[in-house]
Design a protein around this motif. Structure first.
Motif, PDB file in Angstrom:
ATOM      1  N   LEU A   1       6.615   0.197 -17.616  1.00 61.54           N
ATOM      2  CA  LEU A   1       7.042  -0.612 -16.476  1.00 61.54           C
ATOM      3  C   LEU A   1       6.425  -2.005 -16.481  1.00 61.54           C
ATOM      4  O   LEU A   1       6.945  -2.904 -15.830  1.00 61.54           O
ATOM      5  CB  LEU A   1       6.716   0.116 -15.173  1.00 61.54           C
ATOM      6  CG  LEU A   1       7.388   1.476 -15.017  1.00 61.54           C
ATOM      7  CD1 LEU A   1       6.933   2.159 -13.740  1.00 61.54           C
ATOM      8  CD2 LEU A   1       8.898   1.345 -15.057  1.00 61.54           C
ATOM      9  N   ARG A   2       5.351  -2.187 -17.216  1.00 63.76           N
ATOM     10  CA  ARG A   2       4.735  -3.512 -17.297  1.00 63.76           C
ATOM     11  C   ARG A   2       5.603  -4.462 -18.115  1.00 63.76           C
ATOM     12  O   ARG A   2       5.490  -5.671 -17.987  1.00 63.76           O
ATOM     13  CB  ARG A   2       3.342  -3.419 -17.899  1.00 63.76           C
ATOM     14  CG  ARG A   2       2.385  -2.683 -16.956  1.00 63.76           C
ATOM     15  CD  ARG A   2       1.001  -2.684 -17.465  1.00 63.76           C
ATOM     16  NE  ARG A   2       0.427  -3.992 -17.150  1.00 63.76           N
ATOM     17  CZ  ARG A   2      -0.763  -4.370 -17.551  1.00 63.76           C
ATOM     18  NH1 ARG A   2      -1.505  -3.576 -18.279  1.00 63.76           N
ATOM     19  NH2 ARG A   2      -1.227  -5.550 -17.229  1.00 63.76           N
ATOM     20  N   GLN A   3       6.466  -3.911 -18.952  1.00 56.02           N
ATOM     21  CA  GLN A   3       7.332  -4.731 -19.794  1.00 56.02           C
ATOM     22  C   GLN A   3       8.772  -4.755 -19.290  1.00 56.02           C
ATOM     23  O   GLN A   3       9.633  -5.364 -19.901  1.00 56.02           O
ATOM     24  CB  GLN A   3       7.299  -4.210 -21.228  1.00 56.02           C
ATOM     25  CG  GLN A   3       5.950  -4.311 -21.862  1.00 56.02           C
ATOM     26  CD  GLN A   3       5.897  -3.691 -23.248  1.00 56.02           C
ATOM     27  OE1 GLN A   3       6.811  -2.993 -23.663  1.00 56.02           O
ATOM     28  NE2 GLN A   3       4.817  -3.947 -23.959  1.00 56.02           N
ATOM     29  N   SER A   4       9.026  -4.099 -18.189  1.00 58.88           N
ATOM     30  CA  SER A   4      10.385  -4.000 -17.662  1.00 58.88           C
ATOM     31  C   SER A   4      10.895  -5.350 -17.169  1.00 58.88           C
ATOM     32  O   SER A   4      10.176  -6.090 -16.513  1.00 58.88           O
ATOM     33  CB  SER A   4      10.426  -3.000 -16.502  1.00 58.88           C
ATOM     34  OG  SER A   4      11.689  -3.020 -15.888  1.00 58.88           O
TER      35      SER A   4
ATOM     36  N   ASP B   1       0.832  -1.202   0.000  1.00 64.33           N
ATOM     37  CA  ASP B   1       0.000   0.000   0.000  1.00 64.33           C
ATOM     38  C   ASP B   1       0.863   1.247   0.000  1.00 64.33           C
ATOM     39  O   ASP B   1       0.579   2.198  -0.719  1.00 64.33           O
ATOM     40  CB  ASP B   1      -0.928   0.017   1.219  1.00 64.33           C
ATOM     41  CG  ASP B   1      -2.004  -1.055   1.151  1.00 64.33           C
ATOM     42  OD1 ASP B   1      -2.251  -1.602   0.057  1.00 64.33           O
ATOM     43  OD2 ASP B   1      -2.598  -1.345   2.204  1.00 64.33           O
ATOM     44  N   GLU B   2       1.911   1.244   0.804  1.00 70.72           N
ATOM     45  CA  GLU B   2       2.825   2.383   0.842  1.00 70.72           C
ATOM     46  C   GLU B   2       3.501   2.564  -0.510  1.00 70.72           C
ATOM     47  O   GLU B   2       3.591   3.683  -1.024  1.00 70.72           O
ATOM     48  CB  GLU B   2       3.892   2.201   1.923  1.00 70.72           C
ATOM     49  CG  GLU B   2       4.874   3.345   1.974  1.00 70.72           C
ATOM     50  CD  GLU B   2       6.055   3.103   2.898  1.00 70.72           C
ATOM     51  OE1 GLU B   2       6.740   4.085   3.217  1.00 70.72           O
ATOM     52  OE2 GLU B   2       6.304   1.941   3.278  1.00 70.72           O
ATOM     53  N   GLY B   3       3.938   1.476  -1.112  1.00 71.44           N
ATOM     54  CA  GLY B   3       4.581   1.535  -2.420  1.00 71.44           C
ATOM     55  C   GLY B   3       3.645   2.093  -3.472  1.00 71.44           C
ATOM     56  O   GLY B   3       4.044   2.918  -4.302  1.00 71.44           O
ATOM     57  N   LYS B   4       2.392   1.676  -3.437  1.00 69.80           N
ATOM     58  CA  LYS B   4       1.408   2.170  -4.402  1.00 69.80           C
ATOM     59  C   LYS B   4       1.187   3.668  -4.216  1.00 69.80           C
ATOM     60  O   LYS B   4       1.161   4.423  -5.187  1.00 69.80           O
ATOM     61  CB  LYS B   4       0.089   1.417  -4.254  1.00 69.80           C
ATOM     62  CG  LYS B   4      -0.961   1.878  -5.242  1.00 69.80           C
ATOM     63  CD  LYS B   4      -2.242   1.095  -5.112  1.00 69.80           C
ATOM     64  CE  LYS B   4      -3.231   1.602  -6.170  1.00 69.80           C
ATOM     65  NZ  LYS B   4      -4.505   0.933  -6.082  1.00 69.80           N
ATOM     66  N   GLN B   5       1.020   4.096  -2.974  1.00 75.33           N
ATOM     67  CA  GLN B   5       0.804   5.521  -2.705  1.00 75.33           C
ATOM     68  C   GLN B   5       1.997   6.351  -3.139  1.00 75.33           C
ATOM     69  O   GLN B   5       1.831   7.413  -3.760  1.00 75.33           O
ATOM     70  CB  GLN B   5       0.517   5.737  -1.219  1.00 75.33           C
ATOM     71  CG  GLN B   5      -0.818   5.201  -0.783  1.00 75.33           C
ATOM     72  CD  GLN B   5      -1.001   5.255   0.724  1.00 75.33           C
ATOM     73  OE1 GLN B   5      -0.085   5.595   1.471  1.00 75.33           O
ATOM     74  NE2 GLN B   5      -2.177   4.909   1.185  1.00 75.33           N
ATOM     75  N   LEU B   6       3.199   5.894  -2.837  1.00 70.46           N
ATOM     76  CA  LEU B   6       4.406   6.615  -3.239  1.00 70.46           C
ATOM     77  C   LEU B   6       4.539   6.640  -4.755  1.00 70.46           C
ATOM     78  O   LEU B   6       4.895   7.670  -5.340  1.00 70.46           O
ATOM     79  CB  LEU B   6       5.643   5.982  -2.601  1.00 70.46           C
ATOM     80  CG  LEU B   6       5.775   6.176  -1.096  1.00 70.46           C
ATOM     81  CD1 LEU B   6       6.801   5.213  -0.522  1.00 70.46           C
ATOM     82  CD2 LEU B   6       6.141   7.620  -0.771  1.00 70.46           C
TER      83      LEU B   6
ATOM     84  N   CYS C   1       4.475  10.408 -15.029  1.00 65.27           N
ATOM     85  CA  CYS C   1       5.162  10.049 -16.278  1.00 65.27           C
ATOM     86  C   CYS C   1       4.887   8.601 -16.699  1.00 65.27           C
ATOM     87  O   CYS C   1       4.734   8.320 -17.887  1.00 65.27           O
ATOM     88  CB  CYS C   1       6.668  10.259 -16.135  1.00 65.27           C
ATOM     89  SG  CYS C   1       7.113  11.994 -15.898  1.00 65.27           S
ATOM     90  N   HIS C   2       4.853   7.683 -15.734  1.00 55.58           N
ATOM     91  CA  HIS C   2       4.712   6.263 -16.056  1.00 55.58           C
ATOM     92  C   HIS C   2       3.252   5.808 -16.115  1.00 55.58           C
ATOM     93  O   HIS C   2       2.984   4.708 -16.606  1.00 55.58           O
ATOM     94  CB  HIS C   2       5.465   5.402 -15.033  1.00 55.58           C
ATOM     95  CG  HIS C   2       6.942   5.503 -15.150  1.00 55.58           C
ATOM     96  ND1 HIS C   2       7.665   4.874 -16.144  1.00 55.58           N
ATOM     97  CD2 HIS C   2       7.854   6.175 -14.396  1.00 55.58           C
ATOM     98  CE1 HIS C   2       8.953   5.145 -15.994  1.00 55.58           C
ATOM     99  NE2 HIS C   2       9.099   5.933 -14.947  1.00 55.58           N
ATOM    100  N   GLY C   3       2.331   6.624 -15.612  1.00 61.12           N
ATOM    101  CA  GLY C   3       0.913   6.252 -15.605  1.00 61.12           C
ATOM    102  C   GLY C   3       0.580   5.353 -14.431  1.00 61.12           C
ATOM    103  O   GLY C   3       1.457   4.706 -13.861  1.00 61.12           O
ATOM    104  N   ASN C   4      -0.692   5.317 -14.065  1.00 63.37           N
ATOM    105  CA  ASN C   4      -1.114   4.502 -12.916  1.00 63.37           C
ATOM    106  C   ASN C   4      -0.841   3.020 -13.115  1.00 63.37           C
ATOM    107  O   ASN C   4      -0.579   2.300 -12.162  1.00 63.37           O
ATOM    108  CB  ASN C   4      -2.598   4.723 -12.612  1.00 63.37           C
ATOM    109  CG  ASN C   4      -2.841   6.062 -11.959  1.00 63.37           C
ATOM    110  OD1 ASN C   4      -1.970   6.607 -11.280  1.00 63.37           O
ATOM    111  ND2 ASN C   4      -4.025   6.604 -12.153  1.00 63.37           N
ATOM    112  N   ASP C   5      -0.890   2.570 -14.358  1.00 63.55           N
ATOM    113  CA  ASP C   5      -0.651   1.146 -14.623  1.00 63.55           C
ATOM    114  C   ASP C   5       0.750   0.867 -15.168  1.00 63.55           C
ATOM    115  O   ASP C   5       1.071  -0.248 -15.552  1.00 63.55           O
ATOM    116  CB  ASP C   5      -1.706   0.592 -15.575  1.00 63.55           C
ATOM    117  CG  ASP C   5      -1.639   1.210 -16.969  1.00 63.55           C
ATOM    118  OD1 ASP C   5      -0.862   2.177 -17.182  1.00 63.55           O
ATOM    119  OD2 ASP C   5      -2.372   0.735 -17.843  1.00 63.55           O
ATOM    120  N   GLY C   6       1.588   1.909 -15.227  1.00 66.18           N
ATOM    121  CA  GLY C   6       2.971   1.723 -15.668  1.00 66.18           C
ATOM    122  C   GLY C   6       3.185   1.817 -17.168  1.00 66.18           C
ATOM    123  O   GLY C   6       4.297   1.630 -17.644  1.00 66.18           O
TER     124      GLY C   6
END
Length: 100
Positions: A53-56, A25-30, A38-43
């Motif tokens: 980030l989904r393909q990283s 939860d902390e990671g998501k909020q940060l 820049c990366h969007g909510n879904d990466g």
């Protein structure tokens, strides 16, 4: 005796699950605060050349290093947030991947 062992094991499971859930939860909020622009909510957004980030396929240490030091237009975050927060973001980023 066996009941006590089962109770202790169940208690440990609940504590560990809660700890990881809080970290996530902390990671998501940060992530939403510092990265989603820049990366969007879904990466997948890719604003200003931000990577999908989904393909990283970056390793844990590479993700942490990139968040800490920045890269190209991405700023360094090591002076803005703690190492624990950077780790929380990296954990959340890995959860965005299509493959795990």
């Amino acid at each position: 005796m066996k009941t006590n062992i089962i109770f202790i094991a169940a208690l440990l499971y609940v504590i560990i699950t809660m700890a990881f859930s809080t970290r996530s939860d902390e990671g998501k909020q940060l992530y939403e605060h510092y990265c989603a622009r820049c990366h969007g909510n879904d990466g997948t957004r890719g604003l200003f050349g931000a990577k999908n980030l989904r393909q990283s396929g970056l390793s844990d240490s590479a993700i942490i290093q990139q968040i800490s030091n920045g890269k190209r237009i991405m700023p360094s975050f090591r002076k803005r947030i703690s190492a624990d927060q950077i780790y929380a973001i990296s954990t959340y980023i890995k959860s965005l991947r299509k493959y795990k």
